[in-house]
Design a protein around this motif. Structure first.
Motif, PDB file in Angstrom:
ATOM      1  N   VAL A 160     -38.729 -11.402 -26.426  1.00  0.00           N
ATOM      2  CA  VAL A 160     -39.317 -10.476 -27.391  1.00  0.00           C
ATOM      3  C   VAL A 160     -39.095  -9.038 -26.955  1.00  0.00           C
ATOM      4  O   VAL A 160     -38.833  -8.155 -27.785  1.00  0.00           O
ATOM      5  CB  VAL A 160     -40.824 -10.771 -27.595  1.00  0.00           C
ATOM      6  N   PHE A 161     -39.159  -8.775 -25.662  1.00  0.00           N
ATOM      7  CA  PHE A 161     -38.938  -7.419 -25.156  1.00  0.00           C
ATOM      8  C   PHE A 161     -37.448  -7.085 -25.113  1.00  0.00           C
ATOM      9  O   PHE A 161     -37.042  -5.971 -25.456  1.00  0.00           O
ATOM     10  CB  PHE A 161     -39.556  -7.268 -23.768  1.00  0.00           C
ATOM     11  N   LYS A 162     -36.628  -8.038 -24.717  1.00  0.00           N
ATOM     12  CA  LYS A 162     -35.184  -7.798 -24.683  1.00  0.00           C
ATOM     13  C   LYS A 162     -34.651  -7.502 -26.076  1.00  0.00           C
ATOM     14  O   LYS A 162     -33.878  -6.541 -26.259  1.00  0.00           O
ATOM     15  CB  LYS A 162     -34.458  -9.009 -24.102  1.00  0.00           C
ATOM     16  N   ASN A 163     -35.058  -8.276 -27.061  1.00  0.00           N
ATOM     17  CA  ASN A 163     -34.564  -8.079 -28.426  1.00  0.00           C
ATOM     18  C   ASN A 163     -34.959  -6.706 -28.966  1.00  0.00           C
ATOM     19  O   ASN A 163     -34.153  -6.020 -29.592  1.00  0.00           O
ATOM     20  CB  ASN A 163     -35.088  -9.177 -29.343  1.00  0.00           C
ATOM     21  N   VAL A 185     -28.589   3.890 -20.337  1.00  0.00           N
ATOM     22  CA  VAL A 185     -28.345   3.701 -18.900  1.00  0.00           C
ATOM     23  C   VAL A 185     -29.177   2.529 -18.376  1.00  0.00           C
ATOM     24  O   VAL A 185     -28.716   1.746 -17.542  1.00  0.00           O
ATOM     25  CB  VAL A 185     -28.629   4.995 -18.123  1.00  0.00           C
ATOM     26  N   ALA A 186     -30.385   2.394 -18.885  1.00  0.00           N
ATOM     27  CA  ALA A 186     -31.213   1.242 -18.498  1.00  0.00           C
ATOM     28  C   ALA A 186     -30.525  -0.060 -18.879  1.00  0.00           C
ATOM     29  O   ALA A 186     -30.481  -1.019 -18.088  1.00  0.00           O
ATOM     30  CB  ALA A 186     -32.582   1.337 -19.156  1.00  0.00           C
ATOM     31  N   GLU A 187     -29.984  -0.117 -20.095  1.00  0.00           N
ATOM     32  CA  GLU A 187     -29.300  -1.341 -20.517  1.00  0.00           C
ATOM     33  C   GLU A 187     -28.098  -1.619 -19.628  1.00  0.00           C
ATOM     34  O   GLU A 187     -27.827  -2.778 -19.277  1.00  0.00           O
ATOM     35  CB  GLU A 187     -28.861  -1.243 -21.982  1.00  0.00           C
ATOM     36  N   TRP A 188     -27.368  -0.569 -19.254  1.00  0.00           N
ATOM     37  CA  TRP A 188     -26.239  -0.774 -18.341  1.00  0.00           C
ATOM     38  C   TRP A 188     -26.730  -1.359 -17.018  1.00  0.00           C
ATOM     39  O   TRP A 188     -26.138  -2.308 -16.489  1.00  0.00           O
ATOM     40  CB  TRP A 188     -25.495   0.537 -18.087  1.00  0.00           C
ATOM     41  N   GLU A 216     -37.688  -6.550 -17.940  1.00  0.00           N
ATOM     42  CA  GLU A 216     -37.354  -6.798 -16.536  1.00  0.00           C
ATOM     43  C   GLU A 216     -38.443  -7.574 -15.816  1.00  0.00           C
ATOM     44  O   GLU A 216     -38.169  -8.489 -15.039  1.00  0.00           O
ATOM     45  CB  GLU A 216     -37.116  -5.476 -15.813  1.00  0.00           C
ATOM     46  N   VAL A 217     -39.700  -7.208 -16.059  1.00  0.00           N
ATOM     47  CA  VAL A 217     -40.783  -7.830 -15.307  1.00  0.00           C
ATOM     48  C   VAL A 217     -41.179  -9.185 -15.882  1.00  0.00           C
ATOM     49  O   VAL A 217     -41.656 -10.065 -15.162  1.00  0.00           O
ATOM     50  CB  VAL A 217     -42.007  -6.895 -15.220  1.00  0.00           C
ATOM     51  N   ILE A 232     -29.352  -3.131 -16.355  1.00  0.00           N
ATOM     52  CA  ILE A 232     -29.908  -4.475 -16.471  1.00  0.00           C
ATOM     53  C   ILE A 232     -28.856  -5.486 -16.917  1.00  0.00           C
ATOM     54  O   ILE A 232     -28.748  -6.579 -16.348  1.00  0.00           O
ATOM     55  CB  ILE A 232     -31.087  -4.482 -17.465  1.00  0.00           C
ATOM     56  N   LYS A 233     -28.080  -5.124 -17.930  1.00  0.00           N
ATOM     57  CA  LYS A 233     -27.146  -6.090 -18.543  1.00  0.00           C
ATOM     58  C   LYS A 233     -25.685  -5.847 -18.169  1.00  0.00           C
ATOM     59  O   LYS A 233     -24.831  -6.685 -18.456  1.00  0.00           O
ATOM     60  CB  LYS A 233     -27.274  -6.037 -20.073  1.00  0.00           C
ATOM     61  N   GLU A 234     -25.392  -4.680 -17.596  1.00  0.00           N
ATOM     62  CA  GLU A 234     -24.022  -4.295 -17.260  1.00  0.00           C
ATOM     63  C   GLU A 234     -23.096  -4.405 -18.471  1.00  0.00           C
ATOM     64  O   GLU A 234     -21.971  -4.924 -18.392  1.00  0.00           O
ATOM     65  CB  GLU A 234     -23.486  -5.087 -16.066  1.00  0.00           C
ATOM     66  N   LYS A 235     -23.587  -3.907 -19.588  1.00  0.00           N
ATOM     67  CA  LYS A 235     -22.820  -3.927 -20.823  1.00  0.00           C
ATOM     68  C   LYS A 235     -21.883  -2.715 -20.849  1.00  0.00           C
ATOM     69  O   LYS A 235     -22.358  -1.566 -20.814  1.00  0.00           O
ATOM     70  CB  LYS A 235     -23.786  -3.889 -22.012  1.00  0.00           C
TER      71      LYS A 235
END
Length: 376
Positions: free
Chosen positions: A61-64, A97-100, A55-56, A102-105
């Protein structure tokens, strides 16, 4: 002001992606994290660190890495491995929940709701508690609650918002009310755990698992109370929860040593052998920031702002690790009483330290609630 500390943390988190190689850190031995293949209650904090780093920084590399580890958390939920615990919120709020958020998956949202369903299995509706440990109905653990579980309630509130179903919210409120009445003492200190008769719901006794004594105040538990009750107010608007968060925060601040990082228990003898718990202070710092965000900004609450600033200054100047270290902050304790990692890196300490930095520098406030609400 906090950019150098954030940049230093990002370098360590990126290096740890290679060090950990798809396993999960818990606490350290000889300045290296002990890894597990996704069996511990703390694994969500590493995933949350990766999502915060993405996020920051917005670096792939962090997303993957965050996506890889989130898939591992989903597999664990599907296979129901090591989930006979109240810690479902610690595992799945900073991951799926974090992925939701950030990415709304959609799949992540679905897994978050499944995690909430798993946590609801711990709810003992007849006595209004969420059982902390052991199989449901266990003769010794069946009526036991733990103060840490306040931080698992955001998962239930989140699920209630996403599904429109009140059962999640109602269970969370029932537990929080029990915790407020029985875990918080009259002097605003806290019990670590409390026992109820699991048939009648009658209160039996307060106790500890990791604190100095049954009647002492384990500092990490007090920090969970500060942050957990503030979040409960965030979700419900119940001013009793805000008041309780403020009271427990004032107790925490009033009992800090001069260097502003908490020892592991406020009642443990202070001598040359006493251990600090940097993780307790990192959690409390997030709670302080949450309170300041909820309050009206009047000078009446300047003591919270001062405590937050002094705590973070102390953590940055005295507890951050060397450049090539795996931990972000040192001198955290898991369980001094039990001799488990009494002075080590702790992955939850790293998570909340980084969350506090991002709160202060970028107003990124972790994954315990959504600042942007979707319409299902």
């Amino acid at each position: 002001m906090y950019k150098p500390a954030i940049e230093e943390a990002l370098k360590k988190i990126e290096a740890n992606i290679t060090h950990f190689n798809s396993e999960f850190p818990h606490t350290s031995e000889d300045k290296k994290y002990v890894l597990n293949p996704n069996t511990n209650w703390t694994n969500g904090f590493w995933v949350g660190l990766l999502w915060q780093a993405y996020e920051v920084s917005q670096e792939s590399v962090f997303k993957n890495a965050a996506q890889l580890y989130t898939r591992l958390m989903e597999e664990r939920l599907t296979e129901n491995r090591g989930l006979d615990t109240h810690d479902i919120g610690f595992l799945y709020t900073p991951s799926v929940v974090a992925e939701w958020q950030i990415k709304e998956k959609p799949e992540s949202k679905d897994f978050g709701i499944k995690a909430a369903d798993r946590l609801m299995e711990r709810y003992r509706e007849n006595i209004g508690i969420i059982q902390a440990w052991g199989p449901l109905g266990d003769p010794t653990q069946g009526g036991r609650i733990i103060i840490d579980c306040l931080m698992n309630m955001p998962l239930l509130f989140w699920a209630s918002e996403k599904t429109g179903k009140d059962n999640y919210k109602n269970a969370a409120i029932a537990f929080i009310d029990k915790a407020r009445r029985y875990l918080i003492r009259g002097d605003d200190s806290s019990y670590h755990t409390f026992y109820f008769n699991q048939e009648t719901g009658q209160p039996e006794k307060g106790a500890t698992q990791q604190g100095y004594a049954d009647g002492s105040t384990w500092t990490r538990g007090q920090a969970w109370a500060i942050y957990g009750f503030a979040l409960a107010y965030r979700y419900t608007g119940d001013k009793n929860y805000l008041e309780t968060s403020l009271r427990t925060a004032k107790f925490f601040v009033d009992h800090l040593p001069e260097h502003f990082v908490a020892y592991w228990d406020f009642d443990a003898p202070v001598d040359d052998t006493i251990k600090p718990d940097s993780s307790a202070s990192a959690i409390a710092a997030c709670g302080f920031h949450e309170l300041l965000d909820l309050l009206d900004g009047s000078s009446e609450y300047d003591w919270i702002k001062e405590a937050l600033n002094k705590t973070m200054d102390a953590l940055i100047s005295d507890y951050t690790t060397e450049e090539d270290s795996q931990g972000l902050i040192d001198h955290g304790s898991y369980s001094v009483r039990e001799g488990k990692s009494p002075d080590s890196y702790t992955i939850w300490g790293d998570y909340f330290y980084f969350e506090a930095l991002l709160r202060l520098e970028h107003n990124l406030r972790g994954y315990w609630y959504e600042s942007k609400k979707d319409s299902n």
